[in-house]
Scaffold this active site. Structure first.
Site, PDB file in Angstrom:
ATOM      1  CE  LYS A 164     -42.784 -30.758  87.843  1.00  0.00           C
ATOM      2  NZ  LYS A 164     -42.891 -29.675  87.022  1.00  0.00           N
TER       3      LYS A 164
ATOM      4  CB  SER B 219     -39.080 -29.388  85.862  1.00  0.00           C
ATOM      5  OG  SER B 219     -40.235 -28.907  86.052  1.00  0.00           O
TER       6      SER B 219
ATOM      7  CB  SER C 182     -42.054 -27.574  83.744  1.00  0.00           C
ATOM      8  OG  SER C 182     -40.486 -27.138  83.871  1.00  0.00           O
TER       9      SER C 182
HETATM   10  N1  GLN Z   1     -36.927 -24.874  82.159  1.00  0.00           N
HETATM   11  C1  GLN Z   1     -37.517 -23.843  82.941  1.00  0.00           C
HETATM   12  C2  GLN Z   1     -36.729 -23.477  84.093  1.00  0.00           C
HETATM   13  O1  GLN Z   1     -35.639 -24.213  84.285  1.00  0.00           O
HETATM   14  C3  GLN Z   1     -39.064 -23.982  83.200  1.00  0.00           C
HETATM   15  C4  GLN Z   1     -39.139 -24.822  84.272  1.00  0.00           C
HETATM   16  C5  GLN Z   1     -40.589 -25.061  84.779  1.00  0.00           C
HETATM   17  O2  GLN Z   1     -41.573 -24.660  83.988  1.00  0.00           O
HETATM   18  N2  GLN Z   1     -40.821 -25.292  86.139  1.00  0.00           N
HETATM   19  O3  GLN Z   1     -36.751 -22.665  84.886  1.00  0.00           O
END
Ligand code: GLN
Length: 503
Positions: A80, A155, A179
């Site tokens: 990532k 994400s 994410s």
């Molecule tokens: N979807 C969640 C957010 O927008 C989690 C994001 C993540 O785990 N980096 O914060």
């Protein structure tokens, strides 16, 4: 011989070890696949053909000389784009870091390199890991290999889509609120958020430091365990790293036995608001576990109802301070304000942050700055921290009654691109079931458990375990994976259109 890219990482590792397949062959097979499908999927922001092939060649050479190698030596991997990689771009999906080449490796990258895994490239993500669809990437969205008009989750949609589309056998993701697990659920892959502190955060670009955790994205539970053992473990460079051995996750994944295991179904993480096809697959999986000898109980964690609200105060507060360093003075994009002949530093910072950050990132910085401001600190940040304690207590009480907790990973299957872009709250709700684990620091794993009847898209099943008991996740998930293989005839992933080899 089975197509190299269709093998599990565990099988490919065995073939590499026996020299039936060379690392160069495996790496070329994956690079070819990326060249073939990534124009459609857009899982990668950067592909490192030369770097990956040169590592592969050197591993083959060392293997040829009979050197003692790591079990995953020569196995290609995708990373990532929030993980610092020396000499390879690291953008966090943001314009503000376009062109930045880190001068150092994250600890997990040092471990990956030392073990001899060729790095295929860096995967797409929502900007600074803020989002649940990968649509907040400044470089355009990733598409779900199951249906190119749908989101792959976020994400870490890039890592999940890369693994689902057979563009990589293994990938690394990060999970601050879901994410790794939610994209796993959307793409039919396995995603694990280890115990907080179980995997070093040194060299991960911080989103919310008290919640961030890196972990594996793979096609099977055993593959995830193999990667977990490689990247996990104490790191003196990360002061929040646990000084404890990595739980024996590979052994647990190989054991796969739920007889007598107490499984708690979390009442608050299911039912109303969850898509019918998701609940159906979830209940069916619980039933399979029961028939295999697990003891299933219902547990209630009332404070989980406030988890999302607490997260959207704690997380932006940490975001607002972590992202203050992108001030155009040290690195990243620098622009001057329009029409100002000799701007002062503050004007340059403001103009650069305005040009470099996308709307979702700005929204969170503003929210966090407000929540931390004197006068509101106790009311917002202080209250959220108290809720966090209550959530940890709910977990502790639930783990008195059950060895592992379970829920659907996400309330829905993958939704169409654009569907929730104008509705941040609907986007945030994607993580209702994953966020409690981050707030309490406990580990979680998402396992694909089949396709929803109404749309034919993958459904994820979440296992949660007490801190430092990550091995329990792997044992229970591997058992369910085996039970599902009997039911679905394995190869759940093989059913996705882009994965059929139809192209
Ligand atoms: N979807 C969640 C957010 O927008 C989690 C994001 C993540 O785990 N980096 O914060």
């Amino acid at each position: 011989m089975t197509d190299i890219i269709r093998m599990t990482a565990a099988d490919l590792a065995a073939k590499l070890d026996s020299r039936e397949v060379s690392s160069v062959e495996a790496t070329e097979a994956y690079l070819d696949r990326i060249a073939q499908v990534d124009g459609d999927v857009h899982a990668f922001l950067h592909v490192d053909n030369d770097g990956a092939l040169s590592v592969a060649a050197s591993v083959d050479d060392r293997r040829g000389k009979g050197e003692d190698l790591h079990p995953l030596a020569g196995m290609p991997i995708a990373i990532k784009d929030i993980v610092a990689t020396k000499g390879l771009p690291t953008t966090c999906g943001s314009k503000i870091l376009s062109g930045w080449i880190p001068p150092y490796d994250a600890t997990i990258i040092s471990r990956i390199r030392a073990a001899g895994l060729p790095i295929l490239g860096k995967t797409n993500m929502d900007e600074f890991a803020m989002g649940s669809s990968t649509e907040h990437s400044a470089y355009g969205p990733t598409r779900n290999p199951w249906d190119l008009d749908r989101i792959p989750g976020g994400s870490g949609g890039g890592s999940a889509a890369a693994v689902a589309a057979y563009e990589a056998p293994l990938a690394v993701g990060t999970d601050t609120g879901g994410s790794i697990r939610q994209p796993g659920s959307m793409t039919g892959t396995v995603g694990v958020k280890p115990t907080y502190g179980g995997v070093s955060r040194y060299g991960l670009v911080a989103m919310a430091s008290s919640l961030d955790q890196a972990g594996p994205v793979t096609r099977t539970v055993l593959d995830a365990a193999l990667l977990h053992e490689l990247i996990g473990g104490h790191d003196p460079l990360d002061s929040t790293s646990l000084d404890a051995p990595v739980p024996a996750v590979v052994a647990a994944a190989r054991k796969a036995d739920v007889k007598g295991l107490k499984i708690g179904v979390v009442k608050e993480l299911g039912g109303e608001g969850f898509q019918a096809g998701v609940s159906e697959r979830f209940n069916e999986a619980v039933e399979l576990l029961t028939r295999a000898g697990a003891e299933v109980v219902e547990v209630s964690c009332p404070s989980f109802d406030y988890a999302l609200a607490a997260y959207y105060l704690v997380m932006p507060s940490e975001v607002s301070s972590n992202l203050a360093k992108f001030d155009a003075m040290r690195y990243g994009v620098r622009v001057g304000p329009d029409g100002v002949a000799s701007p002062d530093a503050e004007q340059v910072m403001a103009a650069s942050r305005d040009a470099g950050f996308g709307d979702e990132v700005k929204r969170r910085i503003i929210l966090g700055t407000y929540a931390l401001s004197s006068g509101y600190y106790d009311a917002y940040y202080g209250s959220a921290q108290k809720v966090r304690t209550l959530i940890a207590r709910d977990f502790a009480a639930a783990f008195d009654k059950a060895d592992v907790l379970v829920s659907p990973t996400s309330p829905t299957t993958a939704f169409p691109l654009g569907d929730k872009l104008d509705d941040p709250l609907a986007m945030y709700l994607q993580d209702v079931a994953t966020i409690p684990a981050n707030l309490a620091g406990v580990p979680g794993l998402s396992l694909p458990v089949g396709l929803a009847a109404e749309d034919g898209l993958p459904v994820g099943f979440q296992f949660l375990a007490p801190a430092k008991a990550d091995d329990r996740l792997y044992n229970a998930a591997a058992a369910l994976e085996a039970l599902l293989e009997d039911k679905w005839g394995g190869a759940l992933l093989g059913q996705a259109p882009i994965l059929e080899g139809a192209r």
